[in-house]
Write a protein that holds these residues in place. Structure first.
Motif, mmCIF file in Angstrom:
data_model
loop_
_atom_site.group_PDB
_atom_site.id
_atom_site.type_symbol
_atom_site.label_atom_id
_atom_site.label_comp_id
_atom_site.label_asym_id
_atom_site.label_seq_id
_atom_site.Cartn_x
_atom_site.Cartn_y
_atom_site.Cartn_z
ATOM 1 N N PRO A 121 -62.621 -15.349 29.371
ATOM 2 C CA PRO A 121 -61.576 -15.973 30.196
ATOM 3 C C PRO A 121 -61.625 -15.552 31.659
ATOM 4 C CG PRO A 121 -60.658 -15.264 28.105
ATOM 5 C CD PRO A 121 -62.062 -14.732 28.152
ATOM 6 N N THR A 122 -62.075 -14.333 31.924
ATOM 7 C CA THR A 122 -62.126 -13.869 33.310
ATOM 8 C C THR A 122 -63.512 -13.974 33.915
ATOM 9 O OG1 THR A 122 -62.430 -11.619 32.514
ATOM 10 C CG2 THR A 122 -60.191 -12.297 33.027
ATOM 11 N N ARG A 123 -64.430 -14.637 33.199
ATOM 12 C CA ARG A 123 -65.760 -14.961 33.719
ATOM 13 C C ARG A 123 -66.685 -13.746 33.869
ATOM 14 N NH1 ARG A 123 -64.741 -18.076 39.180
ATOM 15 N NH2 ARG A 123 -63.862 -16.041 39.659
ATOM 16 N N GLY A 124 -66.331 -12.621 33.312
ATOM 17 C CA GLY A 124 -67.178 -11.452 33.478
ATOM 18 C C GLY A 124 -68.209 -11.263 32.389
ATOM 19 N N TRP A 125 -68.148 -12.063 31.337
ATOM 20 C CA TRP A 125 -68.920 -11.786 30.124
ATOM 21 C C TRP A 125 -69.381 -13.109 29.540
ATOM 22 C CZ3 TRP A 125 -71.472 -7.965 28.775
ATOM 23 C CH2 TRP A 125 -71.281 -7.103 27.694
ATOM 24 N N ILE A 126 -70.640 -13.221 29.194
ATOM 25 C CA ILE A 126 -71.132 -14.371 28.444
ATOM 26 C C ILE A 126 -71.596 -13.878 27.080
ATOM 27 C CG2 ILE A 126 -72.964 -16.094 28.253
ATOM 28 C CD1 ILE A 126 -72.771 -16.550 31.225
ATOM 29 N N ASP A 127 -70.995 -14.417 26.020
ATOM 30 C CA ASP A 127 -71.334 -14.049 24.650
ATOM 31 C C ASP A 127 -72.228 -15.121 24.035
ATOM 32 O OD1 ASP A 127 -69.656 -11.937 25.033
ATOM 33 O OD2 ASP A 127 -68.038 -12.686 23.774
ATOM 34 N N VAL A 128 -73.224 -14.668 23.279
ATOM 35 C CA VAL A 128 -74.113 -15.586 22.583
ATOM 36 C C VAL A 128 -74.181 -15.179 21.121
ATOM 37 C CG1 VAL A 128 -76.445 -16.506 22.380
ATOM 38 C CG2 VAL A 128 -75.490 -16.019 24.639
ATOM 39 N N SER A 129 -73.800 -16.082 20.232
ATOM 40 C CA SER A 129 -73.952 -15.841 18.806
ATOM 41 C C SER A 129 -75.403 -16.129 18.453
ATOM 42 C CB SER A 129 -73.015 -16.760 18.018
ATOM 43 O OG SER A 129 -73.211 -16.583 16.638
ATOM 44 N N SER A 130 -76.119 -15.084 18.001
ATOM 45 C CA SER A 130 -77.562 -15.231 17.841
ATOM 46 C C SER A 130 -78.027 -14.516 16.590
ATOM 47 C CB SER A 130 -78.258 -14.648 19.085
ATOM 48 O OG SER A 130 -79.651 -14.806 19.019
ATOM 49 N N ASN A 131 -79.316 -14.665 16.287
ATOM 50 C CA ASN A 131 -79.939 -13.826 15.272
ATOM 51 C C ASN A 131 -81.011 -12.982 15.934
ATOM 52 O OD1 ASN A 131 -82.353 -15.386 15.496
ATOM 53 N ND2 ASN A 131 -81.633 -16.814 13.929
ATOM 54 N N VAL A 132 -81.564 -12.052 15.199
ATOM 55 C CA VAL A 132 -82.500 -11.100 15.777
ATOM 56 C C VAL A 132 -83.738 -11.789 16.339
ATOM 57 C CG1 VAL A 132 -84.017 -9.152 15.243
ATOM 58 C CG2 VAL A 132 -81.678 -9.196 14.354
ATOM 59 N N LYS A 133 -84.260 -12.749 15.625
ATOM 60 C CA LYS A 133 -85.471 -13.436 16.088
ATOM 61 C C LYS A 133 -85.250 -14.082 17.446
ATOM 62 C CE LYS A 133 -88.855 -16.979 14.756
ATOM 63 N NZ LYS A 133 -89.250 -17.963 13.719
ATOM 64 N N GLU A 134 -84.131 -14.783 17.612
ATOM 65 C CA GLU A 134 -83.854 -15.436 18.885
ATOM 66 C C GLU A 134 -83.588 -14.407 19.984
ATOM 67 O OE1 GLU A 134 -81.174 -19.174 20.165
ATOM 68 O OE2 GLU A 134 -80.001 -17.433 19.479
ATOM 69 N N ALA A 135 -82.826 -13.359 19.657
ATOM 70 C CA ALA A 135 -82.513 -12.331 20.651
ATOM 71 C C ALA A 135 -83.778 -11.661 21.160
ATOM 72 C CB ALA A 135 -81.565 -11.299 20.046
ATOM 73 N N GLU A 136 -84.713 -11.380 20.250
ATOM 74 C CA GLU A 136 -85.968 -10.759 20.663
ATOM 75 C C GLU A 136 -86.765 -11.678 21.579
ATOM 76 O OE1 GLU A 136 -86.873 -7.643 17.001
ATOM 77 O OE2 GLU A 136 -87.728 -9.673 16.915
ATOM 78 N N SER A 137 -86.678 -12.977 21.313
ATOM 79 C CA SER A 137 -87.383 -13.942 22.159
ATOM 80 C C SER A 137 -86.729 -14.040 23.532
ATOM 81 C CB SER A 137 -87.401 -15.310 21.483
ATOM 82 O OG SER A 137 -87.990 -16.285 22.321
ATOM 83 N N LEU A 138 -85.404 -14.080 23.560
ATOM 84 C CA LEU A 138 -84.692 -14.199 24.825
ATOM 85 C C LEU A 138 -84.910 -12.986 25.732
ATOM 86 C CD1 LEU A 138 -81.232 -15.618 23.651
ATOM 87 C CD2 LEU A 138 -82.880 -16.789 25.132
ATOM 88 N N LEU A 139 -84.998 -11.808 25.128
ATOM 89 C CA LEU A 139 -85.051 -10.571 25.906
ATOM 90 C C LEU A 139 -86.426 -9.920 25.928
ATOM 91 C CD1 LEU A 139 -81.666 -8.969 24.753
ATOM 92 C CD2 LEU A 139 -82.100 -10.397 26.762
ATOM 93 N N ARG A 140 -87.420 -10.586 25.281
ATOM 94 C CA ARG A 140 -88.777 -10.027 25.219
ATOM 95 C C ARG A 140 -88.738 -8.572 24.748
ATOM 96 N NH1 ARG A 140 -92.306 -13.261 28.484
ATOM 97 N NH2 ARG A 140 -91.596 -15.407 28.156
ATOM 98 N N THR A 141 -88.164 -8.369 23.561
ATOM 99 C CA THR A 141 -87.986 -7.014 23.051
ATOM 100 C C THR A 141 -88.134 -7.005 21.544
ATOM 101 O OG1 THR A 141 -86.538 -5.073 23.132
ATOM 102 C CG2 THR A 141 -85.485 -7.194 22.707
ATOM 103 N N ASN A 142 -87.979 -5.821 20.930
ATOM 104 C CA ASN A 142 -87.993 -5.648 19.483
ATOM 105 C C ASN A 142 -86.829 -4.749 19.091
ATOM 106 O OD1 ASN A 142 -90.587 -6.971 18.591
ATOM 107 N ND2 ASN A 142 -91.415 -5.503 20.073
ATOM 108 N N TYR A 143 -86.057 -5.195 18.109
ATOM 109 C CA TYR A 143 -84.898 -4.432 17.654
ATOM 110 C C TYR A 143 -85.246 -3.593 16.432
ATOM 111 C CZ TYR A 143 -81.559 -6.660 20.783
ATOM 112 O OH TYR A 143 -80.849 -7.060 21.894
ATOM 113 N N ASN A 144 -84.752 -2.357 16.441
ATOM 114 C CA ASN A 144 -84.927 -1.445 15.315
ATOM 115 C C ASN A 144 -83.579 -0.873 14.904
ATOM 116 O OD1 ASN A 144 -87.912 -1.338 15.060
ATOM 117 N ND2 ASN A 144 -87.778 -0.517 17.138
ATOM 118 N N VAL A 145 -83.546 -0.339 13.697
ATOM 119 C CA VAL A 145 -82.389 0.426 13.244
ATOM 120 C C VAL A 145 -82.715 1.901 13.432
ATOM 121 C CG1 VAL A 145 -80.920 1.047 11.293
ATOM 122 C CG2 VAL A 145 -81.692 -1.329 11.582
ATOM 123 N N TYR A 146 -81.831 2.606 14.133
ATOM 124 C CA TYR A 146 -81.990 4.038 14.372
ATOM 125 C C TYR A 146 -80.974 4.788 13.515
ATOM 126 C CZ TYR A 146 -84.691 2.626 18.461
ATOM 127 O OH TYR A 146 -85.629 2.068 19.292
#
Length: 632
Positions: A121-146
């Motif tokens: 509402p205050t324009r400070g945050w953009i949320d994206v409902s995603s899955n890991v595969k798409e997130a890794e593609s968008l951010l050029r990264t790899n997610y792990n569980v630590y």
């Protein structure tokens, strides 16, 4: 001409919804140098798992906050004391439509459906409902569980990238490199600090028997009269109903009223039976079920000595933050002071901060508190992190909020820690930026390194010396935290003082031991932090630490505010540009003896002038008061 936000977002969605993915040049946005202590990667995150991406949008005017702050805080400024309203702050640092459009266009052109994109509402945050595969593609990264040694799991990546044209519009993205740094009673203090274990206070154990109240005994037991004599404090408030002073405590840390009464009776403060004003934030409660040094020492110490210095003429406000079920973070407290901060640069980070309402049993089920609390003129905190516990972007985000409070006329005081050049848990830095007990790099503390906070170190009376002799840097049971930030550049107000120190007194340590590239140095000033007599759990107990120094300095500054307010003047607000100015060269007792050891070294030396052990020195209240009363 003002652009309609609804129209802007609709246009971006309409133009980009059917666009095909575009090839962009990419840039590294954030990278972690090492995995935090106690954590290790255990397995790859399932590519089909849901992951909520959150993009914190940058604020276009943040780069000017130091200029704006100096305009109302430097003693030579014609606008000295003309503090901003909360509305002025919000309007100045509002996100731009161009930033929103740049991020939205990229997401939608990359194949993210409009229905999965949400603008806060205050324009400070953009949320994206995603899955890991798409997130890794968008951010050029790899997610792990630590997995942590305690068994707790966390989702993160080692680094991530953004398109070069989008990166300037994004402060940071979660979840990515950031690890949990919440202030929690469940946390292991060797990994992340928690209330009561962050900076102290420390104790020798045992209790104090007969308290000898003559001033010649101050080298063995500090009392309110000792502090008044050391710093020339003979002022009694006359504008207490118009002034305010607050200390921050994080549940389950809490004071006992019986302890406050015991202290008041012992030292004839006139405060017996007079409780502080408690402001509950997010279900904060002054709990009395758990009673021990670890639960009660910090709050008892803060309130007893701040109240004694201020006298019964000025009430002390206790900001009790966080419910018993989960606790709270610094940002949860800052949210309550400034409603714009709840959403500033994306708002709270669920990987760092506690999210309310708290649905756990016994949790605070009310809404997140945003701007519900009017900040006191002076706020003192004795809690902190190691700077290395936080990412630079996260620390910067919080530091900017302290600057915003300064713009509004609030003085923020923070203790610098009790481990010399080491961090909490006696941790030092390794060459790769990780922390360990065997590291050799000095480990600065946060928020003391924030250039918009006034950082307070610790001194003591020499053994067997009188209060008429110069104090030394604290060497008994604790060492004054001090050094140089690895994140924040040196502010203009301390360039001359720090340059002089590094030119004339810099220690001969190997390259990389501490930051010599021109960074924020701390502390700014100091006060006694040894041998305090504190009523804790029904007994007079010795206490040590910047946990004692910080509230005492805060109370002294609150007295200055009282005198200014009585004359129709504004509170002093952010004090650092003033105390480093030539007008205040005689306003501090210079400390020239003592060190702050750690990391296998003797640390830094206390020397003539400013030094990274005791800062500018200890308050000379009569001079401080006289000089501040001459300012507009």
């Amino acid at each position: 001409m003002r652009c309609s936000l609804v129209a802007l977002v609709s246009l971006a969605l309409g133009l980009a919804a059917s666009a095909s993915p575009t090839a962009f040049p990419w840039t590294l946005h954030e990278k972690r140098s090492s995995i935090p202590v106690g954590w290790s990667p255990t397995h790859k995150l399932d590519s089909t798992a849901t992951i909520p991406l959150r993009f914190a949008l940058t604020q276009p005017n943040i780069q000017d906050i130091e200029k704006h702050l100096y305009d109302v805080s430097h003693p030579d400024s014609p606008n000295y004391g003309n503090h901003w309203t909360a509305g002025q702050v919000a309007a100045t640092f509002a996100p731009s439509p161009e930033t929103i459009k740049a991020v939205l266009d990229w997401l939608l052109s990359s194949g993210v459906e409009p229905a999965r994109v949400k603008l806060s509402p205050t324009r400070g945050w953009i949320d994206v409902s995603s899955n890991v595969k798409e997130a890794e593609s968008l951010l050029r990264t790899n997610y792990n569980v630590y997995t942590h040694d305690s068994g707790k799991e966390h989702v993160a990546c080692e680094s991530y990238h953004l398109p070069a044209h989008v990166a300037p519009h994004v402060d940071f993205v979660t979840p990515t490199i950031h690890f949990d740094a919440k202030l929690s009673k469940r946390s292991n203090p060797q990994i992340v600090p928690k209330p009561g274990n962050a900076f102290g206070p420390k104790t020798t154990g045992g209790t104090i028997g007969t308290i000898l109240k003559e001033l010649e005994n101050c080298h063995t037991t500090i009392t309110p009269d000792c502090l008044r004599a050391l710093y020339g404090v003979a002022y009694v408030p006359v504008a207490g109903d118009k002034n305010s002073y607050g200390v921050v405590e994080y549940t389950p840390q809490a004071y006992l009223q019986s302890d406050l009464d015991m202290f008041a009776k012992e030292f004839n403060t006139g405060l017996e039976g007079k409780p502080p004003k408690v402001v509950s934030i997010l279900g904060g409660v002054v709990q009395t079920v758990n009673q021990s040094f670890g639960y009660n020492a910090e709050s008892d110490l803060d309130i007893q000595y701040a109240s004694a210095i201020l006298t019964a003429k000025q009430n002390v406000t206790v900001y009790q933050v966080g419910d018993l079920a989960q606790g709270a973070s610094f940002n949860n407290f800052l949210d309550a002071l400034d409603g714009t901060y709840c959403t500033f640069e994306g708002g709270d980070d669920p990987w760092y901060d506690y999210i309310y309402p708290d649905t756990s049993p016994g949790g605070w089920t009310g809404p997140q508190e945003c701007g519900t609390v009017k900040p006191a003129n002076v706020i003192s905190s004795s809690y902190g992190y190691n700077e290395a516990d936080l990412s630079a972007k996260y620390a910067t985000r919080q530091c900017v909020e302290y600057g915003k409070l300064g713009l509004m006329g609030v003085t923020v005081i923070s203790g610098t820690g009790d481990s010399g050049v080491e961090g909490n848990g006696d941790m030092c830095l390794n060459p790769d930026g990780s922390q360990s007990a065997t590291g050799t790099g000095f480990n600065p503390t946060f928020p003391g390194v924030c250039p918009f906070v006034t950082a307070v170190g610790a001194t003591q009376i020499r053994p067997n010396a009188s209060i008429l002799e110069p104090e030394i840097a604290c060497q008994d049971h604790i060492y004054s935290g001090g050094g140089f930030s690895n994140y924040f550049a040196i502010p203009d107000y301390q360039k001359a003082a720090v340059t002089g120190y590094l030119k004339n007194y810099t220690p001969n340590y190997p390259a990389g031991t501490f930051n010599t590239s021109g960074s924020r140095a701390y502390p700014d000033l100091s006060a006694n932090g040894a041998h305090y007599a504190v009523a804790i759990d029904g007994q007079m107990t010795p206490a040590f630490g910047t946990s004692a120094s910080a509230p005492v300095v805060g109370a002294i500054l609150a007295l200055v505010n009282d005198a200014r307010i009585a004359l129709g003047k504004k509170p002093i607000g952010f004090i650092n540009p003033t105390i480093y100015s030539s007008k205040f060269t005689k306003a501090f007792h210079d400390i020239t003896n003592g060190t702050n050891p750690g990391c296998g070294t003797m640390g830094f030396n206390s020397t003539k002038g400013w030094d990274p052990v005791t800062g500018l020195g200890t308050p000379n209240f009569p001079v401080l008061l006289a000089e501040w009363l001459t300012l507009a």
